[in-house]
Write a protein that holds these residues in place. Structure first.
Motif, short mmCIF file in Angstrom:
data_model
loop_
_atom_site.label_atom_id
_atom_site.label_comp_id
_atom_site.label_asym_id
_atom_site.label_seq_id
_atom_site.Cartn_x
_atom_site.Cartn_y
_atom_site.Cartn_z
N UNK A 104 85.22 67.08 67.27
CA UNK A 104 84.42 66.43 65.96
C UNK A 104 84.95 66.32 65.03
N UNK A 105 84.39 65.32 64.53
CA UNK A 105 84.88 65.78 62.73
C UNK A 105 83.53 65.15 61.99
N UNK A 106 82.75 65.55 61.19
CA UNK A 106 82.00 64.92 60.42
C UNK A 106 82.76 63.62 59.69
N UNK A 107 81.48 62.30 59.83
CA UNK A 107 81.80 61.27 59.24
C UNK A 107 82.09 60.66 58.02
N UNK A 108 81.58 61.73 57.23
CA UNK A 108 81.23 61.77 55.92
C UNK A 108 83.09 61.36 55.55
N UNK A 109 84.05 62.06 55.75
CA UNK A 109 84.94 62.94 55.77
C UNK A 109 85.78 61.52 55.49
N UNK A 110 85.64 61.01 56.59
CA UNK A 110 85.80 58.92 56.73
C UNK A 110 85.61 57.97 55.71
N UNK A 111 84.24 58.49 55.54
CA UNK A 111 83.18 57.55 55.54
C UNK A 111 82.59 57.88 54.40
N UNK A 112 82.86 58.43 53.36
CA UNK A 112 82.11 59.28 52.29
C UNK A 112 80.90 57.89 52.16
N UNK A 113 80.11 57.81 51.46
CA UNK A 113 79.02 57.08 50.71
C UNK A 113 77.72 56.17 51.49
N UNK A 114 78.68 56.26 52.95
CA UNK A 114 78.47 55.25 53.97
C UNK A 114 77.00 55.39 54.61
N UNK A 115 76.51 54.52 55.47
CA UNK A 115 75.24 54.81 56.12
C UNK A 115 75.47 55.65 57.27
N UNK A 116 76.73 56.25 57.79
CA UNK A 116 77.31 56.47 59.28
C UNK A 116 77.39 57.98 58.60
N UNK A 117 77.16 58.22 56.82
CA UNK A 117 78.20 59.44 56.36
C UNK A 117 77.48 60.69 57.03
N UNK A 118 76.41 60.58 57.49
CA UNK A 118 75.67 61.85 58.09
C UNK A 118 76.09 62.21 59.86
N UNK A 119 76.56 61.23 60.46
CA UNK A 119 77.08 60.77 61.81
C UNK A 119 78.59 61.86 61.99
N UNK A 120 78.56 61.89 63.02
CA UNK A 120 78.92 62.71 63.90
C UNK A 120 80.33 62.33 64.76
N UNK A 121 81.82 61.97 64.38
CA UNK A 121 82.67 61.66 64.79
C UNK A 121 83.31 62.21 66.12
N UNK A 122 83.15 61.44 67.57
CA UNK A 122 83.81 61.89 68.28
C UNK A 122 85.04 60.96 68.92
N UNK A 123 85.93 61.68 68.96
CA UNK A 123 87.07 60.98 69.35
C UNK A 123 86.79 60.32 70.76
N UNK A 124 87.17 58.78 70.73
CA UNK A 124 87.76 58.65 72.23
C UNK A 124 88.50 57.43 72.37
N UNK A 125 88.87 56.50 72.29
CA UNK A 125 90.59 55.87 72.15
C UNK A 125 91.71 56.32 71.09
N UNK A 126 92.57 56.89 71.52
CA UNK A 126 94.19 56.56 70.26
C UNK A 126 94.90 55.54 70.60
N UNK A 127 95.78 55.41 69.69
CA UNK A 127 96.76 54.87 69.68
C UNK A 127 97.47 55.33 69.27
N UNK A 128 98.39 55.81 70.05
CA UNK A 128 99.33 57.40 69.00
C UNK A 128 100.51 56.52 68.16
N UNK A 129 100.79 55.66 68.63
CA UNK A 129 101.91 55.20 67.75
C UNK A 129 101.72 55.33 66.18
N UNK A 130 100.19 54.00 66.27
CA UNK A 130 100.40 54.47 64.72
C UNK A 130 98.86 55.32 64.01
N UNK A 131 98.64 56.41 64.85
CA UNK A 131 97.93 57.41 65.16
C UNK A 131 96.36 57.14 64.68
#
Length: 187
Positions: A104-131
């Motif tokens: 998991x990763x802190x949402x703040x790394x992807x969404x700085x300043x966003x209301x969800x920045x304190x959330x934790x991101x759980x990778x769920x579905x990945x598109x391998x060709x695009x990353x």
């Protein structure tokens, strides 16, 4: 859920039920939708797909994952959905990850300043060709566990601006899957 969203989801449900090889199984899963027993129907569908073992493509697996999330069954069915055998050339393109498969990763790394920045991101579905990654955003409970329900869905990846869909928006999980697929070569 609006009537239009329900009807669109019913089409996906029928397509997923059609993955079953036995007509009786297809009918039984479809009957679950028709009588409003989606949770039981999802469990039946996943169990039958595991028993039959023919495998399913990445797009169908992703739709099944979103359907399980939509009906509150991902926690119960996620590991089994991710374990379904792969089939077709898209096997390595669109991947559904069971919880814990990636850090998991802190949402703040992807969404700085966003209301969800304190959330934790759980990778769920990945598109391998695009990353690109579709993650569920969960808040951390007082006792340290992640919230049962996602607060929202975040699509992010290299050279792509993050797309955030709050859970309370109608069809948020489906829209997040569409955002993941948008511009990808993953179906």
């Amino acid at each position: 859920m609006t009537a239009q969203e329900y009807a669109a989801e019913a089409v996906v449900w029928s397509r997923l039920a059609a993955l079953l090889s036995a007509p009786g199984d297809r009918e039984e899963v479809q009957d679950c939708w028709d009588i409003g027993e989606q949770e039981a129907g999802l469990e039946l569908l996943v169990d039958r797909l595991l028993e039959q073992g023919p495998g399913i493509g990445g797009s169908a697996r992703a739709e099944l994952a979103v359907m399980a999330e939509q009906w509150g069954e991902w926690d119960w069915l996620g590991v089994r959905i991710a374990a379904l055998p792969h089939v077709g050339e898209e096997a390595d393109r669109l991947r559904v990850l069971p919880d814990g498969a990636e850090e998991t990763r802190p949402a703040g790394f992807v969404l700085p300043g966003h209301p969800l920045a304190e959330a934790v991101l759980v990778p769920w579905i990945v598109c391998a060709p695009s990353g690109r990654v579709l993650a569920r955003a969960h808040r951390r409970e007082e006792w340290g566990a992640l919230s049962f329900l996602a607060e929202g869905y975040v699509v992010f990846g290299p050279e792509h601006a993050p797309v955030v869909l709050p859970r309370e928006e109608p069809g948020a999980a489906w829209d997040a899957l569409a955002a993941l697929r948008d511009g990808c070569d993953c179906g």
